[in-house]
Scaffold this active site. Structure first.
Site, PDB file in Angstrom:
ATOM      1  N   GLY A  16      30.764  28.002  41.841  1.00 52.74           N
ATOM      2  CA  GLY A  16      32.222  28.022  41.049  1.00 52.74           C
ATOM      3  C   GLY A  16      31.821  28.012  39.409  1.00 52.74           C
ATOM      4  O   GLY A  16      32.981  27.764  38.811  1.00 52.74           O
ATOM      5  N   ASN A  18      31.265  30.177  37.023  1.00 53.31           N
ATOM      6  CA  ASN A  18      32.212  31.197  36.534  1.00 53.31           C
ATOM      7  C   ASN A  18      33.690  30.886  36.582  1.00 53.31           C
ATOM      8  O   ASN A  18      34.373  31.093  35.495  1.00 53.31           O
ATOM      9  CB  ASN A  18      31.704  32.529  37.044  1.00 53.31           C
ATOM     10  N   MET A  94      31.375  36.785  47.174  1.00 49.98           N
ATOM     11  CA  MET A  94      30.488  37.459  47.692  1.00 49.98           C
ATOM     12  C   MET A  94      30.676  38.361  49.153  1.00 49.98           C
ATOM     13  O   MET A  94      29.952  38.260  50.034  1.00 49.98           O
ATOM     14  CB  MET A  94      29.108  36.614  48.300  1.00 49.98           C
ATOM     15  N   ARG A  95      31.953  38.821  49.229  1.00 51.94           N
ATOM     16  CA  ARG A  95      32.416  39.901  49.998  1.00 51.94           C
ATOM     17  C   ARG A  95      32.677  41.119  49.427  1.00 51.94           C
ATOM     18  O   ARG A  95      33.266  41.168  48.128  1.00 51.94           O
ATOM     19  CB  ARG A  95      33.750  39.372  50.961  1.00 51.94           C
ATOM     20  N   ASN A 111      35.614  41.804  38.270  1.00 50.03           N
ATOM     21  CA  ASN A 111      34.506  41.231  38.908  1.00 50.03           C
ATOM     22  C   ASN A 111      33.334  41.005  37.995  1.00 50.03           C
ATOM     23  O   ASN A 111      33.082  41.637  36.964  1.00 50.03           O
ATOM     24  CB  ASN A 111      34.105  42.169  40.191  1.00 50.03           C
ATOM     25  N   HIS A 113      29.422  40.630  37.459  1.00 54.59           N
ATOM     26  CA  HIS A 113      28.243  40.900  38.253  1.00 54.59           C
ATOM     27  C   HIS A 113      27.115  40.616  37.483  1.00 54.59           C
ATOM     28  O   HIS A 113      27.027  40.993  36.233  1.00 54.59           O
ATOM     29  CB  HIS A 113      28.001  42.465  38.679  1.00 54.59           C
ATOM     30  N   SER A 140      27.788  41.976  33.870  1.00 53.68           N
ATOM     31  CA  SER A 140      28.756  42.819  33.373  1.00 53.68           C
ATOM     32  C   SER A 140      30.125  42.316  34.092  1.00 53.68           C
ATOM     33  O   SER A 140      30.108  41.811  34.765  1.00 53.68           O
ATOM     34  CB  SER A 140      28.504  44.241  33.986  1.00 53.68           C
ATOM     35  N   THR A 145      36.977  48.692  42.083  1.00 52.57           N
ATOM     36  CA  THR A 145      37.224  49.897  42.890  1.00 52.57           C
ATOM     37  C   THR A 145      36.645  49.607  44.267  1.00 52.57           C
ATOM     38  O   THR A 145      35.944  48.686  44.460  1.00 52.57           O
ATOM     39  CB  THR A 145      36.958  51.280  42.138  1.00 52.57           C
ATOM     40  N   LEU A 148      30.876  49.775  45.633  1.00 49.37           N
ATOM     41  CA  LEU A 148      30.137  48.592  45.545  1.00 49.37           C
ATOM     42  C   LEU A 148      29.860  48.566  44.028  1.00 49.37           C
ATOM     43  O   LEU A 148      28.744  49.315  43.690  1.00 49.37           O
ATOM     44  CB  LEU A 148      28.951  48.299  46.438  1.00 49.37           C
ATOM     45  N   ASP A 149      30.326  47.488  43.410  1.00 48.35           N
ATOM     46  CA  ASP A 149      29.868  47.324  41.985  1.00 48.35           C
ATOM     47  C   ASP A 149      29.905  48.423  40.850  1.00 48.35           C
ATOM     48  O   ASP A 149      29.049  48.742  40.257  1.00 48.35           O
ATOM     49  CB  ASP A 149      28.708  46.666  41.901  1.00 48.35           C
ATOM     50  N   GLU A 178      27.261  35.087  31.102  1.00 44.90           N
ATOM     51  CA  GLU A 178      28.636  35.191  32.073  1.00 44.90           C
ATOM     52  C   GLU A 178      29.675  34.330  31.796  1.00 44.90           C
ATOM     53  O   GLU A 178      30.939  34.762  32.097  1.00 44.90           O
ATOM     54  CB  GLU A 178      28.117  34.945  33.908  1.00 44.90           C
TER      55      GLU A 178
HETATM   56  C1  GAR Z   1      27.022  34.720  39.468  1.00 43.95           C
HETATM   57  O1  GAR Z   1      25.833  34.984  38.937  1.00 43.95           O
HETATM   58  C2  GAR Z   1      28.015  36.077  39.714  1.00 43.95           C
HETATM   59  O2  GAR Z   1      27.584  36.943  38.656  1.00 43.95           O
HETATM   60  C3  GAR Z   1      27.268  36.157  41.045  1.00 43.95           C
HETATM   61  O3  GAR Z   1      27.274  35.229  41.886  1.00 43.95           O
HETATM   62  C4  GAR Z   1      27.158  33.981  40.911  1.00 43.95           C
HETATM   63  C5  GAR Z   1      28.047  33.165  41.202  1.00 43.95           C
HETATM   64  O4  GAR Z   1      27.756  32.026  40.321  1.00 43.95           O
HETATM   65  N1  GAR Z   1      28.044  37.295  41.749  1.00 43.95           N
HETATM   66  C6  GAR Z   1      27.824  38.339  42.582  1.00 43.95           C
HETATM   67  O5  GAR Z   1      26.608  38.358  42.781  1.00 43.95           O
HETATM   68  C7  GAR Z   1      28.685  39.192  43.021  1.00 43.95           C
HETATM   69  N2  GAR Z   1      28.217  40.512  43.345  1.00 43.95           N
HETATM   70  P1  GAR Z   1      28.912  30.924  40.289  1.00 43.95           P
HETATM   71  O6  GAR Z   1      29.465  30.489  41.693  1.00 43.95           O
HETATM   72  O7  GAR Z   1      28.142  29.505  39.743  1.00 43.95           O
HETATM   73  O8  GAR Z   1      29.790  31.289  39.281  1.00 43.95           O
END
Ligand code: GAR
Length: 223
Positions: A16, A18, A94-95, A111, A113, A140, A145, A148-149, A178
């Site tokens: 968490g 982000n 991650m779903r 989102n 990524h 990014s 949509t 996927l990504d 990010e």
């Molecule tokens: C981040 O790197 C985010 O970009 C990625 O998961 C991590 C979460 O980190 N997201 C994906 O891969 C989505 N497909 P966090 O829990 O420390 O924010």
């Protein structure tokens, strides 16, 4: 003129950081939003503790307790509707979301990524960038949509990849970026500067033919 804060929700699955970056910018008054609630699909996600510490309502909707993706997503929607959130921020969620969810919040889901999309959609982006001997990697923020990504990309930030890098060092370098581009995009969405139509993202009503690149002056928007 400042309008009422936009009600948003953050969905995540793990640490968490982000989400924390968005919380921080909301708290400091740089994003005109109220984080109405956060939801994790993982009961043990540390992000839940981060949100609880600052008094944001938390919910756990464990995907594996639902018979189908659709049932899981309907449960998410039910919670989000009680808070009447206007936008949903996926911060390490991650779903994969189906059209049940995506169409409900059409063009109101962002989102983050960890790659320079369209390179490396899906999982293990850092490992794949290292294996491909990329010289640049990054992250990014895009509208979600059903592909996927695949949704229109709003903003990207690049980092160099060094010969000496391993997954851990690359993850850290990308995460720093990010934590800037996600709050920036959320800020713009809440200001009404960002929109999306027919698979195209718009910034201040101009079509984004290519993603915005994070540059020095953007940092001032989060000072
Ligand atoms: C981040 O790197 C985010 O970009 C990625 O998961 C991590 C979460 O980190 N997201 C994906 O891969 C989505 N497909 P966090 O829990 O420390 O924010």
């Amino acid at each position: 003129m400042q309008t009422d804060p936009v009600k948003i929700a953050v969905l995540f699955s793990g640490n968490g950081t982000n989400m924390q970056s968005v919380i921080r910018q909301v708290k400091q008054g740089h994003i005109n939003a109220r984080i109405a609630c956060v939801i994790s699909n993982q009961p043990g996600a540390y992000g839940l503790t981060r949100a609880q510490r600052v008094g944001i309502p938390t919910h756990v909707v464990a995907h594996n307790r639902y018979p189908s993706r659709e049932a899981f997503e309907k449960a998410l929607i039910q919670i989000l509707e009680t808070y009447q959130v206007r936008a949903v921020i996926l911060a390490g969620f991650m779903r994969v979301l189906s059209e049940v969810f995506v169409n409900h919040y059409r063009y109101r889901i962002l989102n983050i990524h960890p790659s320079l999309l369209p390179k490396f959609p899906g999982l293990h982006t850092h490992r794949r960038a290292l294996d491909a001997k990329e010289l640049r990697h990054g992250c990014s923020v895009h509208f979600v949509t059903t592909g996927l990504d695949e949704g229109p990309v709003i903003i990207q930030a690049e980092v160099p990849v060094f010969d000496t890098d391993n997954i851990g060092s690359l993850v850290k370098r990308v995460l720093v970026k990010e934590h800037v581009i996600l709050p920036l995009a959320v800020k713009w969405l809440c200001q009404g500067k960002l929109s999306c139509m027919d698979g195209m993202a718009y910034f201040d009503d101009s079509a984004l033919e290519k993603p915005i690149r994070l540059i020095e002056r953007h940092y001032k928007e989060l000072l």
